[in-house]
Each structure stands twice: as C-alpha cells, then as structure tokens.
Design a protein around this motif. Structure first.
Motif, PDB file in Angstrom:
ATOM      1  N   GLN A 131      -2.436   6.969  -5.955  1.00 35.63           N
ATOM      2  CA  GLN A 131      -1.646   5.827  -6.418  1.00 35.63           C
ATOM      3  C   GLN A 131      -1.487   5.872  -7.937  1.00 35.63           C
ATOM      4  O   GLN A 131      -2.213   6.584  -8.634  1.00 35.63           O
ATOM      5  N   PRO A 132      -0.538   5.112  -8.479  1.00 40.52           N
ATOM      6  CA  PRO A 132      -0.407   5.051  -9.936  1.00 40.52           C
ATOM      7  C   PRO A 132      -1.640   4.388 -10.544  1.00 40.52           C
ATOM      8  O   PRO A 132      -2.285   3.554  -9.901  1.00 40.52           O
TER       9      PRO A 132
ATOM     10  N   PRO B 180       7.550   4.534  -3.487  1.00 38.67           N
ATOM     11  CA  PRO B 180       6.910   4.506  -2.168  1.00 38.67           C
ATOM     12  C   PRO B 180       6.672   5.905  -1.625  1.00 38.67           C
ATOM     13  O   PRO B 180       7.556   6.759  -1.632  1.00 38.67           O
ATOM     14  N   GLY B 181       5.445   6.153  -1.153  1.00 41.90           N
ATOM     15  CA  GLY B 181       5.094   7.436  -0.558  1.00 41.90           C
ATOM     16  C   GLY B 181       5.335   7.426   0.942  1.00 41.90           C
ATOM     17  O   GLY B 181       5.830   6.437   1.507  1.00 41.90           O
ATOM     18  N   PRO B 182       4.976   8.511   1.629  1.00 44.55           N
ATOM     19  CA  PRO B 182       5.234   8.613   3.077  1.00 44.55           C
ATOM     20  C   PRO B 182       4.497   7.571   3.904  1.00 44.55           C
ATOM     21  O   PRO B 182       4.932   7.224   5.005  1.00 44.55           O
ATOM     22  N   SER B 183       3.367   7.067   3.402  1.00 43.85           N
ATOM     23  CA  SER B 183       2.603   6.067   4.157  1.00 43.85           C
ATOM     24  C   SER B 183       2.789   4.662   3.573  1.00 43.85           C
ATOM     25  O   SER B 183       1.948   3.781   3.756  1.00 43.85           O
ATOM     26  N   TYR B 184       3.900   4.450   2.885  1.00 43.57           N
ATOM     27  CA  TYR B 184       4.126   3.179   2.186  1.00 43.57           C
ATOM     28  C   TYR B 184       4.200   1.995   3.152  1.00 43.57           C
ATOM     29  O   TYR B 184       4.842   2.062   4.202  1.00 43.57           O
ATOM     30  N   GLU B 185       3.512   0.922   2.785  1.00 37.54           N
ATOM     31  CA  GLU B 185       3.601  -0.343   3.501  1.00 37.54           C
ATOM     32  C   GLU B 185       3.998  -1.419   2.486  1.00 37.54           C
ATOM     33  O   GLU B 185       3.325  -1.588   1.468  1.00 37.54           O
ATOM     34  N   PRO B 186       5.108  -2.122   2.730  1.00 34.99           N
ATOM     35  CA  PRO B 186       5.617  -3.046   1.714  1.00 34.99           C
ATOM     36  C   PRO B 186       4.794  -4.302   1.532  1.00 34.99           C
ATOM     37  O   PRO B 186       4.975  -5.041   0.563  1.00 34.99           O
ATOM     38  N   GLY B 187       3.861  -4.556   2.455  1.00 37.03           N
ATOM     39  CA  GLY B 187       3.109  -5.795   2.374  1.00 37.03           C
ATOM     40  C   GLY B 187       3.933  -6.964   2.871  1.00 37.03           C
ATOM     41  O   GLY B 187       5.016  -6.799   3.448  1.00 37.03           O
ATOM     42  N   MET B 188       3.418  -8.150   2.647  1.00 35.15           N
ATOM     43  CA  MET B 188       4.083  -9.365   3.120  1.00 35.15           C
ATOM     44  C   MET B 188       4.150 -10.399   2.019  1.00 35.15           C
ATOM     45  O   MET B 188       3.361 -10.366   1.068  1.00 35.15           O
ATOM     46  N   GLU B 189       5.099 -11.302   2.140  1.00 39.66           N
ATOM     47  CA  GLU B 189       5.130 -12.485   1.295  1.00 39.66           C
ATOM     48  C   GLU B 189       4.411 -13.603   2.037  1.00 39.66           C
ATOM     49  O   GLU B 189       4.714 -13.882   3.201  1.00 39.66           O
ATOM     50  N   LEU B 190       3.445 -14.204   1.388  1.00 45.34           N
ATOM     51  CA  LEU B 190       2.742 -15.351   1.954  1.00 45.34           C
ATOM     52  C   LEU B 190       3.125 -16.573   1.142  1.00 45.34           C
ATOM     53  O   LEU B 190       2.851 -16.631  -0.072  1.00 45.34           O
TER      54      LEU B 190
ATOM     55  N   MET C 280       0.849  -1.198   0.000  1.00 47.84           N
ATOM     56  CA  MET C 280       0.000   0.000   0.000  1.00 47.84           C
ATOM     57  C   MET C 280       0.886   1.250   0.000  1.00 47.84           C
ATOM     58  O   MET C 280       2.059   1.207   0.389  1.00 47.84           O
ATOM     59  N   GLY C 281       0.298   2.367  -0.442  1.00 53.25           N
ATOM     60  CA  GLY C 281       0.961   3.656  -0.286  1.00 53.25           C
ATOM     61  C   GLY C 281       1.986   3.997  -1.345  1.00 53.25           C
ATOM     62  O   GLY C 281       2.849   4.842  -1.120  1.00 53.25           O
ATOM     63  N   ILE C 282       1.905   3.376  -2.527  1.00 59.26           N
ATOM     64  CA  ILE C 282       2.781   3.767  -3.627  1.00 59.26           C
ATOM     65  C   ILE C 282       2.233   5.050  -4.241  1.00 59.26           C
ATOM     66  O   ILE C 282       1.034   5.171  -4.494  1.00 59.26           O
TER      67      ILE C 282
END
Length: 550
Positions: free
Chosen positions: A466-467, A166-176, A158-160
C-alpha cells in the motif's frame, strides 16, 4: 478514485474509534434507547490493539456509565496501595513527600489497569446491548451532506497499490451515514484534524500541546514485585533539555509498566526522546528493579497536554469530537481515561435528546456545555496552569508555583488566572546551530534496547504494497531544510525508527527514507515536525501495532 461508487449504510450514530470515549458513547446510547442503531468502527485488528495508556484509572467514568462494573467483571483488579514521587539525579533520588500535594493528586481508590483490556471488556458490554462493533475498519474519509454537515465516513477501503491506484484486490469500502458522527480517534486523529480545520474549531483557543509517552511491560523477579505500587519520577535524565518524567506501575502477575513521557515542546532538535527513555532505565533505582527481568512488550503514543485552554470547540454540524480528539488529559495526574468516558456519556445523552426531538445533522451544543461546565471542565480547570508553568519556567518553579496554584483552585480561585501556551510544539523547535548535540549511551541489550528491536515487541505490521500513510506536503523539504537547519530531527523524535536520512551510494547525496512499516501510530511526526510537512493518515484497516495488554 473520485468516481468510485460505494454502498451506503444508515445508522443513528456512527462512532469512529473503539477507545474509552467511543465505547462509552455507544453503551450510553443503547442504555437510553435500546432501538438506537449504533456502529463503532475501529482501525485496529481488534478492539484494544491500538490502545496504549499508563494507566492508573480513576473509576469515576465507569461508575457513572456502568455502576455495577465490578459485578460485570471489569478488569480493574489491582487497586493502588502506595504512591511514591521521586526527584532523580544521575546517581540518586529524593523522595517528594505526599502530604503537601493537593488532594487531586491522591491515587487512593484508583486502579492499575491495561486500558486495552478495559476497552475489550467495554466492547463486550456494548455488543451485549446490541452495538455493532467492527474492528479492522479504518475510516479514511469524511462524507458531507448537502448543507456542509458531516453525515458519515468512508470505512474499509482496502487494496490500494503503492502508486495510489486501486490494485487487483481493491475493495472500495462503504459509506456509513449517521444522524450524528462521533470522532473518538484519540490524539491527533486524522479525521478530527480535518474537522477542526474545516470548521475553524480551534479559533481563539491556545495551541494544543503534546507529550510523547513510551512504555514497556516487564516481568520482574517476584521478590522485587510490589503489587499496587505507583511510582512517578521527574528530573534525570531530561534535565533542562526537555520536560517530562516517568511512571512505574506494579500490576499483577509480577509485571510492571515502565513508562517515560517527554513533553514535545522541547527547543533542542538534538533531543532523542526514545534514548532518554532507555537511559532512564539505567538509573540505580530502576536498574535494581529490572535486573533479572525481561521486557515483553513495547509501544508509544502521543498525549494531549494542552488542557483546559487548548480544547477546541467540540461540535460542528453533524459531528462531535470526544475524549483525546479534544484533549482531556489532566497533566499533573497523568490521567485522561476517566474524562474520555465521561465525554462519551455526555455526547450520547446530547445526541439522544436531539434525536428524540427529531433533530439530526446540527451542532450538539448541549454536549459542549456539559464538558466545559460539568465534571470534565472542573477537573481540567483546576490544573490549567501546571503545563504552561512547566514549559516557561522549568521543573522546580512549576512544582512550587503549580502546586500552590492547584491548592488555590481546590478552593475555587487562582492568582494566576489562565496562562497561555504561546507556540505550538513544532514552532518552539529551534535551529540545530543554537544547541549542542547530545551523546547518548549505546543500548546494552539487557535493560536498554535499540528502536527496531523494541518495535518488534509492539507486534506492528503493515501491508507493504500500500502507499505510505505518512505523507509529505513537500518531498524535498526534509533534505533541503530539515537536515541542514535542524539536523533532521525526524530521525530522533520518532520512537519507532520510521524516518532516516541515508547517503545515496552513487551520488553521495542525502535521501529521506520513510519506513512506514515500523509506524506504531503515535502521531509524533505530525505534531513535532518543525515545518509541519508530515501528515499522518490512516493506513488500511487492521494495520499497525497489535498491543497485547497495554
């Protein structure tokens, strides 16, 4: 972006998409092994938010998965009481009798449902069994193992920013990560498309074919309401411009589902599917039903129509494609949800057997065998020639010859063998110069509506910073090629008004504008663009339509 480090979580099976196929797989896995660690990732804001289907449901899938679904309160409340088929002309209709139709066309024992609500109920059953269900978790990337197998997905990024960084509130997420990954993304899923391309799963298969399904929910005058009535029409207003037809389903609470399907294999780039739908509602039969009522919801979704001969290979190392990611719709029945459920059940059983034998990351060939040779394959094989007949010879011939072929297949043989589709829906699109423009009536705001007004009834929302999730392979191609050669068909084939060509105030030159905020995730642009220049990717989790009870 490539250097981003993400935390990883390990599961036995990772399932992408909380539709009927994915949820069926999750439920069946836990039925087989209560200790199986299963996660379902859904890009919609809630389970059911992105589910759109007709829908008349054949309960055979639920019967096989949850035999006591009635006692458990499954939302199948409106049994089909009456089946009607009509051939429409501009001002009249001709009833097509039911008796010559093959038995498979009979809707006795089926139910008019909201598949969104069915999926919400299925998610509750899955969670009661211990399945982890995470809505608002878009899966943006595949994760590969050391041997080239699919071992997981990236979810929750989130937050691209609009610049792709990546923006200021970027969250990279997780690998599942999972021993197996199931892709049940629905039609033209972005990860499924990558898997099919990477492993060549469609080699030797006919091209997949598609339709665009558009649907409105109406509240009508109680005196006109006939709960349990199912009506299908063919003919007007499409004529020779395109294949397709309509459905009108009377559910409970004085509501009707009014839907229209346009096959995307049309040649004339001037065809405007959304406006064909709006024009259809002015037919005397439909107008009489809807007058005095009000439209309360709208949505659109592509439908897989290629059938038996277009199903790609369904498995690759570590991954299996389920439901409409493969294409399991029985076109003449306009039904695929039952097959989606059966495919999820079959994939779960194959994965359970594999994991019980200590396997992981390989091909679940038993799943593919069950789909092709079991109930799903039998269902689709009987009707495999209906779609190519319609595409090649038109409505009248397909009704007569296709009906005869379905009767023959009922007894286990076909004089036609297995017909091919030939070209993809993008490839059949012809130059605008070969066709006359089509003059569509202006919506009246009572029975028919402009696109942007209707899109507001899909309750669609996208984070605007976002893009754009709709990517162009060549940014110059829409103006340089599609506009002069095809009259800019994206401005018409999109049922949400995402694409438009506008004149620059200063230069007077045309610009191609993508209003991605309007996107209802139907995937039509990814399918029908004549040069295959538009690529649909998933936006951040929770974005898109928020369908109430589609």
């Amino acid at each position: 972006m490539a250097d981003i480090e993400r935390e990883a979580m390990e599961y036995d099976v990772v399932i992408v998409g909380a539709g009927p196929a994915g949820l069926s797989a999750a439920i069946r896995l836990k039925q087989l092994d209560a200790d199986c660690n299963v996660v379902v990732l859904e890009k919609g804001s809630e389970v059911g938010a992105h589910i759109l289907s007709g829908a008349v449901l054949d309960p055979c899938g639920l019967d096989a998965l949850i035999p006591d679904w009635k006692e458990k309160g499954a939302p199948l409340n409106v049994p089909v009481k009456e089946d009607n088929f009509y051939m429409l002309g501009e001002a009249g209709k001709v009833r097509v009798p039911n008796f010559p139709m093959p038995p498979l066309m009979n809707n006795h024992g089926n139910y008019i449902v909201s598949m969104g609500n069915v999926c919400r109920w299925m998610a509750e059953q899955a969670e009661e069994l211990g399945v982890e269900v995470f809505p608002g978790m878009a899966c943006s990337k595949l994760v590969f193992g050391d041997n080239g197998e699919v071992k997981g997905v990236v979810a929750g990024e989130m937050g691209i920013g609009a610049d792709g960084e990546p923006g200021p509130s970027y969250e990279p997420g997780m690998e599942l990560h999972g021993k197996y990954v199931f892709l049940s993304e629905g039609v033209r899923g972005s990860l499924s498309k990558q898997v099919i391309a990477k492993y060549g799963l469609d080699e030797g298969k006919e091209p997949q074919k598609y339709g665009l399904g558009m649907k409105e929910i109406w509240e009508i005058d109680p005196e006109k309401h006939r709960e349990g009535t199912v009506t299908h029409t063919m003919g007007w207003p499409l004529g020779k411009n395109a294949g397709g037809g309509s459905f009108i389903y009377h559910l409970d609470n004085n509501q009707v589902y009014v839907g229209f399907v346009v096959h995307l294999g049309y040649k004339n780039p001037h065809v405007f599917p959304y406006m064909e739908f709006q024009r259809f509602k002015h037919h005397p039969m439909v107008k009489e039903l809807l007058e005095g009522g009000k439209r309360v919801a709208y949505g659109a979704r592509a439908i897989t129509e290629g059938g038996y001969q277009s199903m790609p290979k369904m498995v690759a190392p570590g991954v299996a494609l389920l439901g409409c990611s493969v294409g399991m719709v029985n076109v003449p029945r306009i039904k695929g949800n039952h097959n989606a459920m059966l495919s999820g059940k079959a994939a779960a059983e194959a994965a359970f057997e594999a994991m019980s034998a200590g396997r992981s990351g390989d091909e679940l060939t038993d799943y593919e065998t069950e789909v092709r040779e079991g109930e799903i394959g039998k269902d689709l094989k009987k009707v495999r020639n209906v779609k190519p007949l319609w595409s090649k010879y038109g409505l009248t011939t397909s009704l007569a010859v296709g009906g005869f072929d379905m009767w023959c297949n009922t007894f286990g043989f076909s004089l036609l063998g297995t017909m091919g589709h030939g070209k993809s829906d993008a490839e059949v699109t012809e130059k605008a110069s070969k066709h006359k423009p089509i003059d569509y009536p202006k919506p009246d705001g009572k029975l028919s509506f402009d696109r942007l007004t209707n899109v507001s009834f899909s309750f669609t929302n996208h984070e605007e910073s976002q893009p754009a999730h709709l990517k162009l392979k060549d940014p110059d191609l829409p103006v340089k090629v599609n506009l002069p050669e095809y009259d800019g068909p994206s401005a018409r084939y999109c049922p949400a008004g995402v694409y438009e060509f506008v004149k620059d105030d200063k230069t007077g030159e045309d610009r191609f504008v993508i209003n991605f905020q309007n996107c209802v995730h139907c995937k039509t642009c990814d399918i029908k663009d004549p040069k295959q220049n538009i690529v649909w990717t998933t936006p951040q989790g929770g974005d898109g339509p928020n369908y109430p009870n589609m």
